[in-house]
Design a protein around this motif. Sequence first.
Motif, PDB file in Angstrom:
ATOM      1  N   ASP A 119      51.794  96.459  21.698  1.00  0.00           N
ATOM      2  CA  ASP A 119      52.063  95.303  22.061  1.00  0.00           C
ATOM      3  C   ASP A 119      51.942  94.514  20.836  1.00  0.00           C
ATOM      4  N   ALA A 138      46.891  96.571  22.625  1.00  0.00           N
ATOM      5  CA  ALA A 138      47.282  94.957  22.258  1.00  0.00           C
ATOM      6  C   ALA A 138      46.991  94.678  20.932  1.00  0.00           C
ATOM      7  N   CYS A 139      48.048  94.778  20.200  1.00  0.00           N
ATOM      8  CA  CYS A 139      47.731  94.078  18.867  1.00  0.00           C
ATOM      9  C   CYS A 139      48.067  92.862  18.535  1.00  0.00           C
ATOM     10  N   TYR A 176      48.746  86.355  12.729  1.00  0.00           N
ATOM     11  CA  TYR A 176      47.322  85.825  13.074  1.00  0.00           C
ATOM     12  C   TYR A 176      47.236  84.577  12.480  1.00  0.00           C
ATOM     13  N   CYS A 216      50.000  88.832  20.106  1.00  0.00           N
ATOM     14  CA  CYS A 216      50.664  87.984  21.188  1.00  0.00           C
ATOM     15  C   CYS A 216      51.597  86.832  20.637  1.00  0.00           C
ATOM     16  N   VAL A 275      43.835  99.478  28.732  1.00  0.00           N
ATOM     17  CA  VAL A 275      44.328  98.281  27.610  1.00  0.00           C
ATOM     18  C   VAL A 275      43.099  98.344  26.589  1.00  0.00           C
ATOM     19  N   HIS A 276      43.563  98.306  25.278  1.00  0.00           N
ATOM     20  CA  HIS A 276      42.682  98.373  24.297  1.00  0.00           C
ATOM     21  C   HIS A 276      43.016  97.230  23.341  1.00  0.00           C
ATOM     22  N   GLY A 277      42.281  96.107  23.373  1.00  0.00           N
ATOM     23  CA  GLY A 277      42.598  95.156  22.472  1.00  0.00           C
ATOM     24  C   GLY A 277      41.585  95.173  21.036  1.00  0.00           C
ATOM     25  N   GLY A 330      53.294  90.408  23.684  1.00  0.00           N
ATOM     26  CA  GLY A 330      52.895  89.785  24.706  1.00  0.00           C
ATOM     27  C   GLY A 330      54.041  89.343  25.618  1.00  0.00           C
TER      28      GLY A 330
END
Length: 355
Positions: A238, A260-261, A57, A263, A286-288, A241
């Motif tokens: 993920d 969605a951890c 990140y 990208c 989908v969980h972001g 991405g």
Amino acid sequence: MPLTPNPTVVFVSVPGHHGNIQENVHVKLIDRPIDLENEPVNGGVLLKTIALSSDPYMRYRFREKDEPMFCPPILLDDPVDNFGVGKVVRSEDPNFKPGDLVWGYFSFAEYSVYPPKHPHGLTVPLRKIDPIPGLPLSVYLGPLGLIGSTGYGAWKAFLDDKAKESKTLFVTSGAGGVGTFVIEYAKVVAPHLKIIASAGSDEKVEGLRKRGVVAFNYKTQDANEVLKKEGPIDIYWDNVGGPQLDAALLNFNNFGVIVACGCISSAADTSSVKNFEQIFKRSITVHGFIAFSGAVAPPMATFAQEVGPLVATGKISGQYEHRFSGLKEAVRALNAVHTGENNGKAVIIVDESGL
């Protein structure tokens, strides 16, 4: 008292959205000497850094200060900062005394003051840590730090029930920090799951296979073909991405779940999802999420209580680290989590003797 050298990694120019961070172009290692006895700590503490974390990140933080994003920017001419472990040198905070080992948000420097003079909007309370016999303090940057918190919080929030009725889990960047934690935690709480994982080298693939994972090198094997053979999948964790997400979408069971951890395939570039229509065709949820916030925040109340013993007993390993030696390797460590150089959690060891 003479000043003590204090090498510090400083952000000096914005790299933009393409390419890696370059040493002496975007960041520089600068000596900012410090008076250890008289440096103002303003009610806080003076810290000696032992180890620092490099996380994907962070690439989003090297940007213009007014550009909106999920995490605050690092300001030009300020030290790079992230999660770290260290030792208290001097304290004006009654909660800490010299010699205490602590975890928090550290400047990329040998010595720093907490709280910092110019915080970037990240409020991470400093907390004491107790060493686990046989394990380095850097474990608090991996399974007992941001990495473990990220994996645990999202699993508890989104997958606790889904995993019980599922057969197959696919994890990208399976040899990275979060990927390693998710795989090991899944083996503890959902041992019935078949786990498929991708990695970027044959060495990483071999390491995953030794842990009982169906692993493949996404650089030399077609993810879609692997998932056709080994799937279909029920859960996709993920971390990257890009093309692997597209491949996963084509190989889901109906009513699957994507966490969605990250990208990292497009952190320094832009990309689009080609198979987005599969989300509604297959009723995929989908969980972001962002660590420590929203739905993943409440599980943090039980994180240390549950994960601490798993690490202490070796059910979740604290040994999957890729160590970078000293602040001189900070840029390499920052880029490694995007180029795939790291095999395990990327940590910068500033003081080897303190581990």
